[in-house]
Design a protein around this motif. Structure first.
Motif, mmCIF file in Angstrom:
data_model
loop_
_atom_site.group_PDB
_atom_site.id
_atom_site.type_symbol
_atom_site.label_atom_id
_atom_site.label_comp_id
_atom_site.label_asym_id
_atom_site.label_seq_id
_atom_site.Cartn_x
_atom_site.Cartn_y
_atom_site.Cartn_z
ATOM 1 N N ILE A 458 46.215 31.591 102.082
ATOM 2 C CA ILE A 458 46.924 32.164 103.221
ATOM 3 C C ILE A 458 48.286 32.635 102.745
ATOM 4 O O ILE A 458 49.037 31.873 102.115
ATOM 5 C CB ILE A 458 47.111 31.146 104.367
ATOM 6 C CG1 ILE A 458 45.755 30.630 104.867
ATOM 7 C CG2 ILE A 458 47.872 31.786 105.531
ATOM 8 C CD1 ILE A 458 45.870 29.578 105.964
ATOM 9 N N VAL A 459 48.591 33.884 103.027
ATOM 10 C CA VAL A 459 49.914 34.425 102.743
ATOM 11 C C VAL A 459 50.633 34.593 104.068
ATOM 12 O O VAL A 459 50.232 35.400 104.916
ATOM 13 C CB VAL A 459 49.832 35.782 102.008
ATOM 14 C CG1 VAL A 459 51.240 36.313 101.756
ATOM 15 C CG2 VAL A 459 49.069 35.635 100.698
ATOM 16 N N PHE A 460 51.660 33.794 104.284
ATOM 17 C CA PHE A 460 52.490 33.921 105.481
ATOM 18 C C PHE A 460 53.556 34.977 105.211
ATOM 19 O O PHE A 460 54.364 34.824 104.295
ATOM 20 C CB PHE A 460 53.156 32.589 105.824
ATOM 21 C CG PHE A 460 52.196 31.492 106.178
ATOM 22 C CD1 PHE A 460 51.523 31.494 107.389
ATOM 23 C CD2 PHE A 460 51.959 30.450 105.291
ATOM 24 C CE1 PHE A 460 50.635 30.479 107.716
ATOM 25 C CE2 PHE A 460 51.077 29.428 105.608
ATOM 26 C CZ PHE A 460 50.413 29.449 106.825
ATOM 27 N N GLN A 461 53.547 36.036 106.004
ATOM 28 C CA GLN A 461 54.498 37.130 105.828
ATOM 29 C C GLN A 461 55.464 37.153 107.007
ATOM 30 O O GLN A 461 55.078 37.427 108.137
ATOM 31 C CB GLN A 461 53.768 38.467 105.747
ATOM 32 C CG GLN A 461 54.671 39.689 105.698
ATOM 33 C CD GLN A 461 55.503 39.763 104.431
ATOM 34 O OE1 GLN A 461 54.963 39.913 103.337
ATOM 35 N NE2 GLN A 461 56.818 39.656 104.565
ATOM 36 N N GLY A 462 56.733 36.812 106.744
ATOM 37 C CA GLY A 462 57.742 36.934 107.782
ATOM 38 C C GLY A 462 58.017 38.395 108.086
ATOM 39 O O GLY A 462 57.847 39.257 107.227
#
Length: 555
Positions: A458-462
């Motif tokens: 999972i890549v959390f992108q702000g």
């Protein structure tokens, strides 16, 4: 005939699952606790208020167990609100029904009723914590969990400390927290900031009417103390430091780390940390202090909470120490930590995160997935929810909300299994002057289903949607995960994975996604059931959170 065969296989798998649970439970001891959720009076900051607690204490009671033990907690709700309890950092193998999220794995415990949780400790060692998982109740209902190495085995993978102390950082509100929460939900505006931070329930010398109750940790010269730290604060990431003393990090989120010597630490909301402190300085009083780390333009609490590290055996210290200090003079003011970073020191925050790494020893190996089966790129945004009435302070007719992949979570019992692997739009996520249309979120209760034993990234992108990029504390239920990468700007799926750390990386359950930045995690889906991935932040009180589930024909 085919239906009978399917039913027979199902019954065999169910029996195998129960046998596995029995094997897990038989490895350790069983403990029983009672939690009485009730209101109690507390006086702080020159005023008295009544608030919800567990067993009348703030913070709440400490749970203690050994690795492999099972704990049963009977929660009696004598308050006026529904309540659930989440065992933050406990994996609960094949036992999501005792995990705590209301309307996801259980119905809430209604007033004047009770519910018994079964807490299965598997691979956790170190400090984790528990907290209410209903509305803002966790502001006052929380406590630490201490998980010791398996009984009868070798002790810690670091020198045995002389003593230990739990240090819980919390928020304090003069008003009733549920009134603040309900007001924010009704108006759609930003919730009120806390009036103070506390160390073990006490604001400290720098807040009004607080110097006589400042938390004090008595220590002896020449000893080593294990500080079991919990950030239970609703919203803010915190810097923490002890004047003139180094800290050695040896664990995070119920897992051991490589030893890291530092003069400050940073804790994301929901994160725990095990820290060694050696009392080797000139004996006198020293402040321990914590203040906000903030990188967004949003308002924040500017206060600093303090406690006192108090040397108690100074008159029996070596002469070489005594000749430089009159430590036995109680009138000496405590020294303040000059190494405590400033509020907006982004470099200090990112440097600290990048120093963390797993122990990665023979006894505590790492197993980070190298080949990924499922990748999810997930935007984390402060967004707006269209409403017919003028209710939000920022934009008439819209309500402040938060979203993952532009979907605001709704608490309901009807789920759809179509949570997207990618954001609905591809754009410059961290750019300025983004179109206002990106600020509008949809609503849904969506699940991402993955197969058992899949390797998940999972890549959390702000994002900077609405011009209010913020740092986001993200937590995954039922798992620890490997933080393989973190950075500023937009994640590049072609170049950034080439720089991932797959050898010496943190193994945690909570991370802070930097403002207008990204964080990538990996884990293997080996804990069947339903869980949540969500932000631990009061600004995300507007239901930022979505479910994931793992399923398989093999479990």
């Amino acid at each position: 005939m085919e239906k009978m065969e399917v039913m027979f296989r199902f019954l065999v798998l169910l029996l195998m699952n129960e046998l596995l649970l029995c094997m897990v439970e038989s490895k350790g001891n069983i403990h029983y606790y009672d939690f009485l959720v009730q209101e109690a009076d507390f006086t702080k900051l020159c005023s008295t208020k009544r608030m919800l607690t567990v067993n009348g204490s703030f913070p709440g009671p400490v749970l203690r167990a050994y690795r492999g033990d099972t704990v049963y907690v009977n929660v009696h709700n004598q308050g006026n609100y529904n309540i659930t309890i989440h065992w933050h950092g406990v994996k609960q193998p094949r036992n999501p029904w005792s995990d705590g999220p209301e309307y996801i794995t259980q119905c809430p415990i209604q007033p004047r009723s009770n519910f018994t949780y079964e807490i299965i400790f598997s691979t956790e060692e170190g400090t984790v914590w528990w907290h209410a998982h209903s509305d803002w109740s966790r502001a006052t209902i929380h406590g630490a969990i201490v998980v010791l190495p398996r009984e009868g085995t070798a002790s810690y993978p670091f020198p045995e400390p002389d003593d230990e102390e739990i240090v819980i950082l919390s928020s304090w509100f003069k008003r009733d927290v549920m009134e603040i929460y309900n007001e924010a939900i009704e108006t759609g505006g930003e919730p009120q900031l806390s009036d103070a931070f506390t160390i073990n329930g006490q604001p400290g010398d720098l807040y009004p009417c607080s110097n006589e109750t400042t938390y004090c940790l008595p220590v002896q010269y020449g000893k080593t103390y294990l500080l079991r730290m919990v950030n239970a604060i609703l919203n803010e990431e915190l810097f923490f430091s002890v004047a003139e003393h180094n800290l050695t990090i040896v664990g995070t989120d119920g897992a051991y780390t490589k030893p890291i010597i530092t003069n400050y630490i940073m804790l994301t909301p929901g994160q725990t940390m095990d820290v060694l402190l050696t009392t080797n300085q000139s004996p006198r009083n020293y402040y321990m202090a914590a203040r906000t780390f903030i990188s967004s333009p949003l308002p924040f609490h500017h206060g600093t909470t303090t406690g006192i590290l108090q040397y108690t055996n100074c008159c029996h210290s070596p002469f070489s120490i005594l000749q430089y200090t009159s430590c036995c003079n109680s009138l000496l003011s405590p020294l303040f930590p000059t190494t405590l970073p400033n509020y907006k020191d982004e470099a200090a925050a990112l440097t600290f995160i990048r120093r963390l790494g797993s122990l990665a020893s023979k006894e505590y190996p790492i197993d980070v997935p190298k080949n990924i089966d499922t990748q999810i790129i997930m935007t984390v945004s402060l967004t707006l929810l269209p409403t017919p009435e003028a209710s939000c302070g920022r934009e008439i007719g819209d309500r402040c909300s938060a979203s993952l992949n532009n979907i605001m979570h709704m608490e309901q019992n009807i789920f759809t299994d179509d949570f997207p692997d990618r954001p609905p739009y591809s754009y410059n996520y961290t750019g300025g002057n983004l179109p206002s249309s990106l600020s509008v979120a949809s609503q849904g209760t969506k699940v991402k289903v993955v197969n058992y034993n899949e390797a998940v990234e999972i890549v959390f992108q702000g994002t900077n949607v609405g011009g209010v990029g913020d740092n986001h504390p993200m937590h995954l239920h039922g798992y620890n995960f490997y933080l393989v990468g973190i950075g500023l700007g937009n994640f590049n799926n072609e170049t950034d994975p080439k720089n991932f750390n797959l050898n010496d990386l943190p193994y945690v359950n909570t991370i802070g996604v930097p403002k207008n930045g990204w964080a990538a995690i990996r884990f293997r889906a080996t804990n069947p059931g339903m869980g949540m991935v969500y932000a631990l932040s009061s600004r995300k009180a507007y239901n930022l959170g979505h479910e994931y589930g793992s399923h398989s024909k093999e479990w």
